[in-house]
Design a protein around this motif. Structure first.
Motif, mmCIF file in Angstrom:
data_model
loop_
_atom_site.group_PDB
_atom_site.id
_atom_site.type_symbol
_atom_site.label_atom_id
_atom_site.label_comp_id
_atom_site.label_asym_id
_atom_site.label_seq_id
_atom_site.Cartn_x
_atom_site.Cartn_y
_atom_site.Cartn_z
ATOM 1 N N ASN A 33 0.836 -1.216 0.000
ATOM 2 C CA ASN A 33 0.000 0.000 0.000
ATOM 3 C C ASN A 33 0.865 1.259 0.000
ATOM 4 O OD1 ASN A 33 -2.316 -1.640 0.098
ATOM 5 N ND2 ASN A 33 -2.103 -1.828 2.316
ATOM 6 N N GLY A 88 -6.565 -7.738 -0.529
ATOM 7 C CA GLY A 88 -6.888 -6.396 -1.029
ATOM 8 C C GLY A 88 -5.730 -5.424 -0.975
ATOM 9 N N ASP A 89 -4.652 -5.784 -0.289
ATOM 10 C CA ASP A 89 -3.485 -4.897 -0.249
ATOM 11 C C ASP A 89 -2.883 -4.758 -1.648
ATOM 12 O OD1 ASP A 89 -3.624 -4.384 2.445
ATOM 13 O OD2 ASP A 89 -1.942 -5.685 3.014
ATOM 14 N N ASN A 90 -2.349 -3.578 -1.898
ATOM 15 C CA ASN A 90 -1.687 -3.306 -3.183
ATOM 16 C C ASN A 90 -0.172 -3.448 -3.023
ATOM 17 O OD1 ASN A 90 -4.045 -2.346 -4.825
ATOM 18 N ND2 ASN A 90 -4.205 -0.946 -3.085
ATOM 19 N N ARG A 166 -2.255 -7.069 -6.765
ATOM 20 C CA ARG A 166 -3.069 -6.906 -5.561
ATOM 21 C C ARG A 166 -3.337 -8.265 -4.934
ATOM 22 N NH1 ARG A 166 -8.606 -3.305 -5.419
ATOM 23 N NH2 ARG A 166 -8.707 -3.288 -3.148
ATOM 24 N N PRO A 272 -3.893 -1.479 -9.741
ATOM 25 C CA PRO A 272 -3.616 -0.043 -9.686
ATOM 26 C C PRO A 272 -2.179 0.238 -9.278
ATOM 27 C CG PRO A 272 -4.790 -0.751 -7.724
ATOM 28 C CD PRO A 272 -4.739 -1.935 -8.632
ATOM 29 N N VAL A 274 -0.192 2.557 -6.940
ATOM 30 C CA VAL A 274 -0.503 3.416 -5.791
ATOM 31 C C VAL A 274 0.639 4.396 -5.568
ATOM 32 C CG1 VAL A 274 -1.969 1.688 -4.688
ATOM 33 C CG2 VAL A 274 0.460 1.737 -4.161
HETATM 34 C C1 LIG Z 1 -5.672 -0.751 -3.432
HETATM 35 O O1 LIG Z 1 -5.952 0.035 -4.575
HETATM 36 C C2 LIG Z 1 -7.340 0.202 -4.861
HETATM 37 C C3 LIG Z 1 -7.474 0.929 -6.169
HETATM 38 O O2 LIG Z 1 -6.779 2.130 -6.157
HETATM 39 C C4 LIG Z 1 -8.011 0.937 -3.716
HETATM 40 O O3 LIG Z 1 -9.395 1.076 -3.973
HETATM 41 C C5 LIG Z 1 -7.796 0.141 -2.448
HETATM 42 O O4 LIG Z 1 -8.337 0.849 -1.343
HETATM 43 C C6 LIG Z 1 -6.318 -0.133 -2.206
HETATM 44 N N1 LIG Z 1 -6.190 -1.026 -1.066
HETATM 45 C C7 LIG Z 1 -5.602 -0.663 0.076
HETATM 46 C C8 LIG Z 1 -5.625 -1.694 1.163
HETATM 47 O O5 LIG Z 1 -5.094 0.416 0.242
#
Ligand SMILES: *[C@@H]1O[C@H](CO)[C@@H](O)[C@H](O)[C@H]1NC(C)=O
Length: 327
Positions: A33, A88-90, A166, A272, A274
């Protein structure tokens, strides 16, 4: 005079060697993230493939049947740190070749090819690698000497080595290996099996992950490494420069088929990029030059003096053991 002449030839040959050696890449860090988890932390950096100063730890694997296709040479060796993530982590892998800097070229500009990410429980088993991201050729070349736009060169290298993926939604907690891979196709018009001085160059690099949380999604059956790619795969034997040839008689393949399985439906459709924080975090010392491995022969040295050799054979465990923390 003659002596001088041959020295010049040797020097030129050595310069070419260094250039070739410097073309390669591996992962220096993983951002979770956007937060840098530290240089070489949690990353199974490959072994050196020669003595200083010509060996390097970022070399390709070319033999599809080798266990090194799994996580590169020494890929069975755990590193002390494991990166903790949640579904869900990026994740952003930071690939480089000489240094973790914005000016580093990441991978040689000739090394066009696809990039992909697989996930497996740690340790891997038969058919445990599941593809969660891939990118191949995304634009055709226009005009002469135009190989088109590829994941390795036109995306990842163009973005300073950043590869995004992700953690799958709802993924069950546990220990995983993330296998990130770049493939250089610049010599892939023939297979390594047919011509061992050419062939596709594979750069697999594995990262130790611990997925936390209460997710319930298990990975489906995947593929094995070695095993997932075949010598006659159209994605493994592919002439990236074919379109530039004027004398070719056979038509060039323009569409490119990424090797391996399709991306798992449980993976995120979009990856995505980030915003990334500064390059901070602890730095694990890079591997030292006291060991290198050439064709499974391990050479140990100290201060440039060879102490002995042994044979390297990967030892993958079938059960998970927590890595030994650093002293
Ligand atoms: C990961 O990226 C997506 C798309 O930008 C975003 O909606 C999501 O909140 C992000 N996940 C985290 C855990 O930050």
């Amino acid at each position: 005079m003659k002596f001088q002449g041959s020295l010049a030839v040797v020097a030129a040959a050595a310069a070419t060697l260094v250039e070739v050696a410097q073309a390669h890449c591996y992962i220096y860090s993983v951002y979770v993230n956007g937060v840098d988890t530290g240089t070489f932390q949690g990353i199974r950096t490959p072994a050196y493939n020669g003595p200083a100063p010509y060996g390097y730890a970022n070399g390709p694997v070319k033999d599809l049947d080798s266990i090194d296709m799994r996580c590169n040479v020494l890929g069975d060796h755990q590193v002390p740190h494991t990166i903790q993530v949640k579904p869900g982590d990026n994740l952003t892998m930071d690939w480089h070749h000489d240094a973790r800097t914005a000016t580093d070229d990441v991978i040689a500009s000739s090394h066009h090819g696809p990039a992909m990410v697989y996930l497996s429980p740690d340790p891997p088993a038969d058919n445990s690698f599941v593809k969660i991201w891939e990118e191949g050729k995304f634009a055709e070349g226009v005009g002469a000497l135009a190989p088109g736009k590829w994941a390795t060169t036109a995306d990842i290298a163009a973005n300073s080595g950043k590869m995004n993926v992700r953690v799958p939604q709802g993924l069950k907690a546990g220990f995983y290996l993330l296998r990130a891979e770049m493939i250089g196709l610049h010599e892939a018009e023939v297979s390594y099996q047919k011509n061992p001085i050419r062939g596709a160059q594979f750069y697999p690099n594995c990262i130790q992950l611990e997925v936390q949380g209460d997710g319930e999604v298990e990975l489906p059956e995947g593929v094995s490494f070695p095993g997932a790619y075949k010598w006659d795969d159209p994605g493994v034997v592919y002439d990236v420069y074919c379109s530039t040839k004027t004398t070719t008689t056979a038509p060039c393949a323009t569409a490119y088929q990424i090797p391996g399985p399709t991306v798992w439906s449980g993976a995120w459709p979009a990856t995505p990029s980030v915003a990334l924080g500064p390059m901070t975090g602890a730095t694990r010392a890079a591997a030292t030059w006291d060991t290198w491995i050439v064709k499974s022969v391990v050479t140990s040295a100290s201060a440039g003096k060879v102490l002995g050799t042994s044979t390297y054979e990967a030892q993958w465990s079938s059960t998970y053991h927590a890595p030994t923390p650093t002293a």
